[in-house]
Design a protein around this motif. Structure first.
Motif, PDB file in Angstrom:
ATOM      1  N   LEU A  95       0.853  -1.177   0.000  1.00  0.00           N
ATOM      2  CA  LEU A  95       0.000   0.000   0.000  1.00  0.00           C
ATOM      3  C   LEU A  95       0.894   1.234   0.000  1.00  0.00           C
ATOM      4  O   LEU A  95       1.973   1.215   0.594  1.00  0.00           O
ATOM      5  CB  LEU A  95      -0.887   0.012   1.240  1.00  0.00           C
ATOM      6  N   ASP A 101       1.422   5.568   0.651  1.00  0.00           N
ATOM      7  CA  ASP A 101       1.198   6.435   1.810  1.00  0.00           C
ATOM      8  C   ASP A 101      -0.272   6.794   2.018  1.00  0.00           C
ATOM      9  O   ASP A 101      -0.665   7.195   3.110  1.00  0.00           O
ATOM     10  CB  ASP A 101       2.011   7.727   1.679  1.00  0.00           C
ATOM     11  N   LYS A 102      -1.083   6.676   0.965  1.00  0.00           N
ATOM     12  CA  LYS A 102      -2.510   6.997   1.056  1.00  0.00           C
ATOM     13  C   LYS A 102      -3.371   5.730   1.072  1.00  0.00           C
ATOM     14  O   LYS A 102      -4.554   5.781   0.760  1.00  0.00           O
ATOM     15  CB  LYS A 102      -2.908   7.901  -0.105  1.00  0.00           C
ATOM     16  N   ASN A 103      -2.749   4.599   1.405  1.00  0.00           N
ATOM     17  CA  ASN A 103      -3.435   3.302   1.463  1.00  0.00           C
ATOM     18  C   ASN A 103      -4.022   2.873   0.122  1.00  0.00           C
ATOM     19  O   ASN A 103      -5.034   2.184   0.070  1.00  0.00           O
ATOM     20  CB  ASN A 103      -4.524   3.286   2.539  1.00  0.00           C
ATOM     21  N   ARG A 104      -3.372   3.273  -0.962  1.00  0.00           N
ATOM     22  CA  ARG A 104      -3.797   2.834  -2.290  1.00  0.00           C
ATOM     23  C   ARG A 104      -2.960   1.632  -2.697  1.00  0.00           C
ATOM     24  O   ARG A 104      -1.793   1.521  -2.324  1.00  0.00           O
ATOM     25  CB  ARG A 104      -3.610   3.954  -3.318  1.00  0.00           C
ATOM     26  N   ALA A 111      -8.108   2.918  -3.921  1.00  0.00           N
ATOM     27  CA  ALA A 111      -8.090   3.100  -2.467  1.00  0.00           C
ATOM     28  C   ALA A 111      -9.425   2.584  -1.952  1.00  0.00           C
ATOM     29  O   ALA A 111     -10.474   3.113  -2.302  1.00  0.00           O
ATOM     30  CB  ALA A 111      -7.905   4.566  -2.106  1.00  0.00           C
ATOM     31  N   GLU A 116     -12.868   2.851   4.139  1.00  0.00           N
ATOM     32  CA  GLU A 116     -12.509   2.373   5.476  1.00  0.00           C
ATOM     33  C   GLU A 116     -13.275   1.111   5.868  1.00  0.00           C
ATOM     34  O   GLU A 116     -12.731   0.221   6.515  1.00  0.00           O
ATOM     35  CB  GLU A 116     -12.731   3.475   6.519  1.00  0.00           C
ATOM     36  N   PHE A 150     -11.605  -1.741   4.007  1.00  0.00           N
ATOM     37  CA  PHE A 150     -10.232  -1.827   4.503  1.00  0.00           C
ATOM     38  C   PHE A 150     -10.199  -2.555   5.844  1.00  0.00           C
ATOM     39  O   PHE A 150      -9.429  -3.488   6.060  1.00  0.00           O
ATOM     40  CB  PHE A 150      -9.674  -0.403   4.636  1.00  0.00           C
ATOM     41  N   GLY A 171      -1.837  -0.658   7.408  1.00  0.00           N
ATOM     42  CA  GLY A 171      -1.780   0.735   7.007  1.00  0.00           C
ATOM     43  C   GLY A 171      -0.782   0.964   5.893  1.00  0.00           C
ATOM     44  O   GLY A 171      -0.367   0.027   5.218  1.00  0.00           O
ATOM     45  N   PRO A 172      -0.377   2.223   5.711  1.00  0.00           N
ATOM     46  CA  PRO A 172       0.578   2.558   4.657  1.00  0.00           C
ATOM     47  C   PRO A 172       1.829   1.679   4.706  1.00  0.00           C
ATOM     48  O   PRO A 172       2.318   1.346   5.778  1.00  0.00           O
ATOM     49  CB  PRO A 172       0.929   4.016   4.944  1.00  0.00           C
ATOM     50  N   SER A 185       2.103  -1.383   4.118  1.00  0.00           N
ATOM     51  CA  SER A 185       1.889  -2.800   4.430  1.00  0.00           C
ATOM     52  C   SER A 185       1.531  -3.544   3.142  1.00  0.00           C
ATOM     53  O   SER A 185       1.132  -2.954   2.145  1.00  0.00           O
ATOM     54  CB  SER A 185       0.816  -2.974   5.498  1.00  0.00           C
ATOM     55  N   ASN A 236      -5.573  -9.839   3.105  1.00  0.00           N
ATOM     56  CA  ASN A 236      -4.533  -9.618   4.084  1.00  0.00           C
ATOM     57  C   ASN A 236      -3.547 -10.781   3.872  1.00  0.00           C
ATOM     58  O   ASN A 236      -3.984 -11.917   3.670  1.00  0.00           O
ATOM     59  CB  ASN A 236      -5.184  -9.666   5.474  1.00  0.00           C
TER      60      ASN A 236
END
Length: 153
Positions: free
Chosen positions: A17, A19-22, A97, A100, A103, A110-111, A113, A128
């Motif tokens: 991912l 920094d913006k969880n994309r 992205a 939430e 997610f 998070g970022p 990962s 995951n």
């Protein structure tokens, strides 16, 4: 060269991912769809996110559209289901992205990962890494044979 009539989503890819969880969708999959194509991400009861391309999202649409407005229980079920979904297109760099709700549902970190994107032939799934490892460990030659037998392959 002709374009295939169906998109075959196969393989698995590990991506980080940003920094913006994309997460970046693998280029072999992005290349199967026109720019601006809308997808539907849904929570899968298995604890991961399933991403439906238009043909699969259209099937879901047709099923839900047939539920009469007078079927309050059915309409409530559809509302609860759709409240947990997300419609999106890839951005110009092939990223998405997840909201939430999705997610958290899939237990994604998070970022920076890792997530695992797994082809499901007519859709793809976002796991995951721990959950995907469990799925892989449960996949034995015997279970593969069972799947093939179940579907007459």
């Amino acid at each position: 060269m002709s374009t295939p009539s169906k998109a075959y989503l196969a393989g698995n890819f590990r991506h980080l991912l940003d920094d913006k969880n994309r997460v970046t969708i693998p280029s072999p999959w992005r290349g199967l769809f026109a720019k601006g194509t809308s997808f539907l991400a849904i929570p899968n009861p298995g604890g991961y996110v399933s991403v439906l391309p238009p043909p699969e999202a259209d099937k879901l649409y047709e099923k839900f559209a047939q539920v009469p407005l007078s079927d309050v229980e059915g309409q409530d079920g559809i509302s609860a289901f759709m409240a947990r979904t997300q419609s999106f297109s890839f951005d110009s760099q092939g990223r998405i992205a997840l909201n939430e709700t999705l997610f958290s549902f899939a237990g994604l970190g998070g970022p920076k990962s890792e997530v695992v994107l797994v082809g499901g032939l007519n859709k793809f799934n976002i796991y995951n890494p721990t959950k995907w490892s469990q799925v892989e460990q449960e996949s034995t030659a015997s279970s593969q044979r069972s799947v093939m037998q179940r579907f007459g392959i």
